[in-house]
Design a protein around this motif. Structure first.
Motif, mmCIF file in Angstrom:
data_model
loop_
_atom_site.group_PDB
_atom_site.id
_atom_site.type_symbol
_atom_site.label_atom_id
_atom_site.label_comp_id
_atom_site.label_asym_id
_atom_site.label_seq_id
_atom_site.Cartn_x
_atom_site.Cartn_y
_atom_site.Cartn_z
ATOM 1 N N MET A 65 -47.871 104.338 5.058
ATOM 2 C CA MET A 65 -48.959 103.825 4.588
ATOM 3 C C MET A 65 -48.732 103.207 3.213
ATOM 4 N N LEU A 66 -49.183 102.053 2.986
ATOM 5 C CA LEU A 66 -49.270 101.608 1.489
ATOM 6 C C LEU A 66 -50.143 102.455 0.752
ATOM 7 N N HIS A 67 -50.067 102.690 -0.581
ATOM 8 C CA HIS A 67 -50.600 103.515 -1.573
ATOM 9 C C HIS A 67 -51.995 102.775 -1.741
ATOM 10 N N HIS A 68 -52.100 101.679 -1.535
ATOM 11 C CA HIS A 68 -53.585 100.914 -1.734
ATOM 12 C C HIS A 68 -54.381 101.295 -0.529
ATOM 13 N N GLU A 69 -53.813 101.627 0.422
ATOM 14 C CA GLU A 69 -54.837 101.695 1.706
ATOM 15 C C GLU A 69 -55.271 103.393 1.700
ATOM 16 N N THR A 70 -54.098 104.185 1.066
ATOM 17 C CA THR A 70 -54.746 105.504 0.728
ATOM 18 C C THR A 70 -55.776 105.801 -0.147
ATOM 19 N N ARG A 71 -55.812 105.128 -0.950
ATOM 20 C CA ARG A 71 -56.696 104.801 -2.284
ATOM 21 C C ARG A 71 -57.887 104.570 -1.567
ATOM 22 N N GLU A 72 -57.732 103.247 -0.678
ATOM 23 C CA GLU A 72 -59.223 102.713 -0.291
ATOM 24 C C GLU A 72 -59.993 103.751 0.717
ATOM 25 N N ILE A 73 -58.985 104.434 1.578
ATOM 26 C CA ILE A 73 -59.625 105.491 2.293
ATOM 27 C C ILE A 73 -60.295 106.669 1.567
ATOM 28 N N PHE A 74 -59.707 106.990 0.713
ATOM 29 C CA PHE A 74 -60.162 107.898 -0.205
ATOM 30 C C PHE A 74 -61.550 107.595 -0.827
ATOM 31 N N VAL A 75 -61.584 106.411 -1.454
ATOM 32 C CA VAL A 75 -62.796 106.120 -2.128
ATOM 33 C C VAL A 75 -63.905 105.912 -0.952
ATOM 34 N N ILE A 76 -63.577 105.424 -0.031
ATOM 35 C CA ILE A 76 -64.725 105.442 1.154
ATOM 36 C C ILE A 76 -65.214 106.950 1.516
ATOM 37 N N GLY A 77 -64.167 107.607 1.627
ATOM 38 C CA GLY A 77 -64.393 109.061 1.932
ATOM 39 C C GLY A 77 -65.213 109.771 0.911
ATOM 40 N N LEU A 78 -64.983 109.457 -0.417
ATOM 41 C CA LEU A 78 -65.879 109.972 -1.672
ATOM 42 C C LEU A 78 -67.389 109.277 -1.342
ATOM 43 N N LYS A 79 -67.550 108.031 -1.283
ATOM 44 C CA LYS A 79 -69.044 107.467 -1.088
ATOM 45 C C LYS A 79 -69.569 107.855 -0.062
ATOM 46 N N ASN A 80 -68.899 108.320 1.065
ATOM 47 C CA ASN A 80 -69.556 108.992 2.207
ATOM 48 C C ASN A 80 -70.060 110.478 1.718
ATOM 49 N N ALA A 81 -69.286 111.183 1.130
ATOM 50 C CA ALA A 81 -69.556 112.355 0.447
ATOM 51 C C ALA A 81 -70.645 112.385 -0.421
ATOM 52 N N HIS A 82 -70.745 111.369 -1.123
ATOM 53 C CA HIS A 82 -71.979 111.327 -2.204
ATOM 54 C C HIS A 82 -73.130 110.915 -1.144
ATOM 55 N N ALA A 83 -73.091 110.131 -0.158
ATOM 56 C CA ALA A 83 -74.359 110.138 0.491
ATOM 57 C C ALA A 83 -74.489 111.211 1.375
ATOM 58 N N MET A 84 -73.551 111.894 1.651
ATOM 59 C CA MET A 84 -73.842 113.111 2.496
ATOM 60 C C MET A 84 -74.497 114.307 1.661
ATOM 61 N N GLU A 85 -74.238 114.216 0.126
ATOM 62 C CA GLU A 85 -74.869 115.251 -0.763
ATOM 63 C C GLU A 85 -76.048 114.711 -1.033
ATOM 64 N N SER A 86 -76.421 113.362 -1.148
ATOM 65 C CA SER A 86 -77.832 112.857 -1.301
ATOM 66 C C SER A 86 -78.651 113.511 -0.083
ATOM 67 N N GLN A 87 -78.230 113.244 1.160
ATOM 68 C CA GLN A 87 -78.703 113.685 2.326
ATOM 69 C C GLN A 87 -79.093 115.261 2.175
ATOM 70 N N ALA A 88 -78.185 116.272 1.975
ATOM 71 C CA ALA A 88 -78.401 117.692 1.711
ATOM 72 C C ALA A 88 -79.674 117.910 0.805
ATOM 73 N N LEU A 89 -79.676 117.224 -0.385
ATOM 74 C CA LEU A 89 -80.921 117.332 -1.382
ATOM 75 C C LEU A 89 -82.159 117.129 -0.717
ATOM 76 N N SER A 90 -82.035 115.854 0.206
ATOM 77 C CA SER A 90 -83.281 115.530 0.911
ATOM 78 C C SER A 90 -83.776 116.332 2.104
ATOM 79 N N ILE A 91 -82.739 117.267 2.551
ATOM 80 C CA ILE A 91 -83.139 118.257 3.604
ATOM 81 C C ILE A 91 -83.402 119.557 3.241
ATOM 82 N N MET A 92 -82.938 120.012 1.993
ATOM 83 C CA MET A 92 -83.351 121.150 1.322
ATOM 84 C C MET A 92 -84.729 121.081 0.523
#
Ligand code: MG
Ligand code: FE
Length: 170
Positions: free
Chosen positions: A1-28
Motif C-alpha cells: 500500500m502507498l504511504h499516502h494511503e496509510t497516512r490518510e487512513i491514520f488521519v481519518i482514524g484519529l479524527k474518529n477518535a477525537h469525535a469518540m472522545e467528545s462523545q465520551a465527555l457528553s456521556i459522562m
C-alpha cells in the motif's frame, strides 16, 4: 500500500477518535451531574473525565503533527447522540446499573479503536503518535477494568439501597 494511503487512513482514524472522545465527555458529564448515592462511582467518573480531556489534547497533538485538524462537525453530531443515550436512562430506577453497562461497552469500544490506531501508527512509522496512543489506551484499559470489577459491588449496593427505600435516586 502507498504511504499516502496509510497516512490518510491514520488521519481519518484519529479524527474518529477525537469525535469518540467528545462523545465520551457528553456521556459522562450528565451521569456525573445526577449521581447522589454512589460517590465512589462519581469519583471514578470525575477522574476519567479529566483523563478524557487529556486524551483529546493528545489526539489534537497527533493531528497537529500531521498538519490536520479535528472534524468539529462530526464531533458535534456524536456528542448529541451521547447526550441522548445518557438521557434515555433517566426514567428507569436502575439507571446507575445501565450506565455502568453502557460505560463498560464504551470503554471496550475505545480500547478496540486505540489498538487499531496503534497498528496504523506503527505501519506508518508515526512513533511519537504511537506513544500518545499507548497512553490513551492504558487509561481506557484501566477504566474498563475498574468497571468490570465494580459491577458486583455496584449491584449489591443498588439492591441494598432499594431495600432501604432509596428508589428514585441515582
Ligand atoms: Mg477515552
Ligand atoms: Fe474512556
Amino acid at each position: 500500500m502507498l504511504h499516502h494511503e496509510t497516512r490518510e487512513i491514520f488521519v481519518i482514524g484519529l479524527k474518529n477518535a477525537h469525535a469518540m472522545e467528545s462523545q465520551a465527555l457528553s456521556i459522562m458529564k450528565p451521569q456525573l451531574s445526577r449521581i447522589e448515592n454512589y460517590p465512589e462511582v462519581a469519583t471514578k467518573l470525575e477522574q476519567h473525565l479529566r483523563e478524557t480531556e487529556g486524551q483529546i489534547v493528545r489526539i489534537e497533538e497527533m493531528l497537529a503533527g500531521l498538519d490536520e485538524n479535528p472534524s468539529t462537525i462530526k464531533d458535534m453530531a456524536l456528542s448529541l447522540t451521547g447526550a441522548m443515550a445518557a438521557m434515555s436512562h433517566t426514567v428507569a430506577g436502575d439507571e446507575i446499573l445501565k450506565d455502568s453497562f453502557a460505560n463498560f461497552a464504551f470503554e471496550n469500544f475505545e480500547i478496540a479503536a486505540y489498538k487499531s490506531l496503534l497498528t496504523l501508527a506503527e505501519a506508518g512509522g508515526h512513533n511519537a503518535a504511537a506513544l500518545l496512543l499507548q497512553a490513551n489506551l492504558s487509561e481506557e484499559v484501566a477504566m474498563a477494568k475498574w468497571l468490570d470489577e465494580n459491577i458486583v459491588t455496584l449491584t449489591t449496593k443498588f439492591l441494598r439501597l432499594r431495600e432501604a427505600g432509596e428508589t428514585a435516586k441515582v
